[in-house]
Design a protein around this motif. Structure first.
Motif, PDB file in Angstrom:
ATOM      1  N   LYS A   1      -2.451  -0.239  -8.224  1.00 49.91           N
ATOM      2  CA  LYS A   1      -3.165  -0.799  -7.075  1.00 49.91           C
ATOM      3  C   LYS A   1      -2.229  -1.711  -6.274  1.00 49.91           C
ATOM      4  N   PRO A   2      -2.331  -1.671  -4.944  1.00 49.65           N
ATOM      5  CA  PRO A   2      -1.461  -2.519  -4.108  1.00 49.65           C
ATOM      6  C   PRO A   2      -1.515  -3.996  -4.456  1.00 49.65           C
ATOM      7  N   ASP A   3      -2.722  -4.490  -4.822  1.00 54.38           N
ATOM      8  CA  ASP A   3      -2.839  -5.920  -5.100  1.00 54.38           C
ATOM      9  C   ASP A   3      -2.262  -6.309  -6.463  1.00 54.38           C
ATOM     10  N   GLU A   4      -1.788  -5.319  -7.229  1.00 58.11           N
ATOM     11  CA  GLU A   4      -1.134  -5.605  -8.502  1.00 58.11           C
ATOM     12  C   GLU A   4       0.373  -5.824  -8.329  1.00 58.11           C
TER      13      GLU A   4
ATOM     14  N   ARG B   1       4.774  -5.037 -11.143  1.00 53.16           N
ATOM     15  CA  ARG B   1       3.347  -4.766 -11.255  1.00 53.16           C
ATOM     16  C   ARG B   1       2.758  -5.635 -12.357  1.00 53.16           C
TER      17      ARG B   1
ATOM     18  N   ASN C   1       2.415   6.173  -7.217  1.00 54.95           N
ATOM     19  CA  ASN C   1       1.293   6.954  -7.743  1.00 54.95           C
ATOM     20  C   ASN C   1       1.544   8.445  -7.576  1.00 54.95           C
TER      21      ASN C   1
ATOM     22  N   GLU D   1       0.833  -1.200   0.000  1.00 54.17           N
ATOM     23  CA  GLU D   1       0.000   0.000   0.000  1.00 54.17           C
ATOM     24  C   GLU D   1       0.869   1.253   0.000  1.00 54.17           C
TER      25      GLU D   1
ATOM     26  N   ASN E   1      -2.003   7.692   1.144  1.00 52.30           N
ATOM     27  CA  ASN E   1      -1.768   6.796   2.266  1.00 52.30           C
ATOM     28  C   ASN E   1      -1.342   7.605   3.493  1.00 52.30           C
TER      29      ASN E   1
ATOM     30  N   ALA F   1       2.866   1.402  -3.476  1.00 53.98           N
ATOM     31  CA  ALA F   1       2.001   1.821  -4.583  1.00 53.98           C
ATOM     32  C   ALA F   1       1.658   3.307  -4.470  1.00 53.98           C
ATOM     33  N   ASP F   2       1.353   3.749  -3.258  1.00 54.83           N
ATOM     34  CA  ASP F   2       1.006   5.154  -3.037  1.00 54.83           C
ATOM     35  C   ASP F   2       2.178   6.067  -3.404  1.00 54.83           C
TER      36      ASP F   2
ATOM     37  N   GLN G   1      -4.719   7.298  -8.305  1.00 52.31           N
ATOM     38  CA  GLN G   1      -4.551   5.912  -7.880  1.00 52.31           C
ATOM     39  C   GLN G   1      -4.567   4.970  -9.086  1.00 52.31           C
TER      40      GLN G   1
ATOM     41  N   LYS H   1      -0.758  -6.357 -14.350  1.00 49.03           N
ATOM     42  CA  LYS H   1      -2.098  -5.810 -14.566  1.00 49.03           C
ATOM     43  C   LYS H   1      -2.726  -6.438 -15.801  1.00 49.03           C
TER      44      LYS H   1
END
Length: 334
Positions: free
Chosen positions: A40-43, A74, A29, A22, A197, A25-26, A37, A76
């Motif tokens: 994404k953190p889950d990427e 990452r 970004n 998190e 964040n 990624a922030d 955004q 995606k």
């Protein structure tokens, strides 16, 4: 049980902070997209656990992990399949005047390893024309992009180059013909980034306070304590701030103090007093050795230049420092 000085270092605490997807990624970004955004953190996947074709084998992952402070991949989904991008982060606590070249080398290394992994598929050259066989890649082969950001945690404003051109002495009329390479630089002392964040906001805001050269250290500490109390800053953030500030503190004691900013400063201050005493002892030893070298040189009627050369060689010091010692202990000058 918490870890102490012996097994938990400041740089490790900082790495642990950026291991969080998190926060990572922030940060990107904010650097790449002005805070939108997009990533994404889950990427994100840590490079050492990624097993896709981008890495090909464990040796590649391990070499990437060893050379970089932080690197994530990452992944995606898109209309053309899965898109991959490597995101690298380098932490700098001192100005590095060759940093653009160093980052260029890191990025080139990532592309070179991708090419080598890709070429391994074509050892026998099956289905390749002569140009493809020479290149060890097909025209349709594409590599994964690499983006590297540098975070500078120093107190002084960065005065080094941020591009390869900035490191070169190029005649003006030839400048457009010399390929350039630009690095992404973030100065923690004044990042100006738009974070979403909360931990990142606190992390960079506290560093801006602590690295503000326009106010005294005492005033910076007061403001940092006030900010951390007002925003109830998490202990993990305060520990990362200590890591960024290169504070070799006892994290056990910090944890016992419930992670408060004032406890952090107490630990840093005590560490500073200990280091000061060590430096004082070392300086006293250096002065004693310098005096012996100078007095011996004078007794042997050596030239000043010869004595200065001996000082530089034996004490591993600069000519300027040798001159200072000579002026201090040359009895003939009294």
């Amino acid at each position: 049980m918490g870890k102490g000085k012996s097994d938990l270092k400041a740089d490790i605490v900082l790495k642990e902070y950026w291991r969080n997807n998190e926060q990572f990624a922030d940060f990107f970004n904010a650097v790449l997209f002005g805070g939108k955004q997009i990533i994404k953190p889950d990427e994100l996947t840590d490079v050492d656990s990624e097993e896709s074709a981008i890495l090909e084998h464990k040796e590649y992952a391990e070499s990437m992990k060893a050379s970089r402070d932080h690197i994530k991949v990452r992944k995606k989904s898109s209309s053309i399949g899965i898109e991959f991008t490597m995101l690298g982060m380098e932490s700098q606590k001192h100005i590095h005047y060759a940093m653009p070249m160093r980052i260029m080398g890191y990025d080139y290394g990532a592309y070179k390893k991708q090419h080598a992994a890709n070429a391994a598929k074509y050892r026998e050259g099956k289905g390749m024309d002569s140009d493809e066989y020479l290149s060890k890649m097909k025209k349709s082969d594409k590599f994964r992009p690499v983006i590297t950001a540098v975070i500078y945690y120093g107190e002084k404003p960065w005065d080094g180059a941020v591009t390869l051109h900035g490191m070169l002495d190029i005649p003006r009329e030839m400048e457009r013909y010399v390929n350039d390479y630009r690095m992404l630089l973030v100065q923690a002392r004044k990042s100006g980034l738009n974070f979403h964040n909360g931990r990142n906001e606190d992390f960079f805001h506290l560093l801006e306070i602590l690295l503000d050269g326009t106010i005294s250290k005492k005033e910076a500490m007061k403001r940092a304590i006030s900010y951390s109390e007002e925003h109830n800053t998490e202990k993990s953030v305060l520990m990362a701030v200590a890591g960024a500030a290169n504070a070799n503190i006892d994290y056990n004691a910090f944890e016992k103090g419930e992670g408060k900013m004032c406890t952090l400063f107490e630990e840093i201050a005590e560490e500073g007093r200990i280091e000061g005493r060590k430096e004082g002892r070392l300086e006293g030893q250096m002065e004693g050795r310098a005096m012996e070298i100078i007095e011996t040189g004078i007794e042997l009627e050596l030239r000043k230049l010869d004595i200065l050369e001996r000082l530089q060689k034996k004490l591993e010091i600069s000519l300027q420092r040798a001159e200072e010692y000579f002026k201090m202990f040359d009895r003939r000058a009294v």
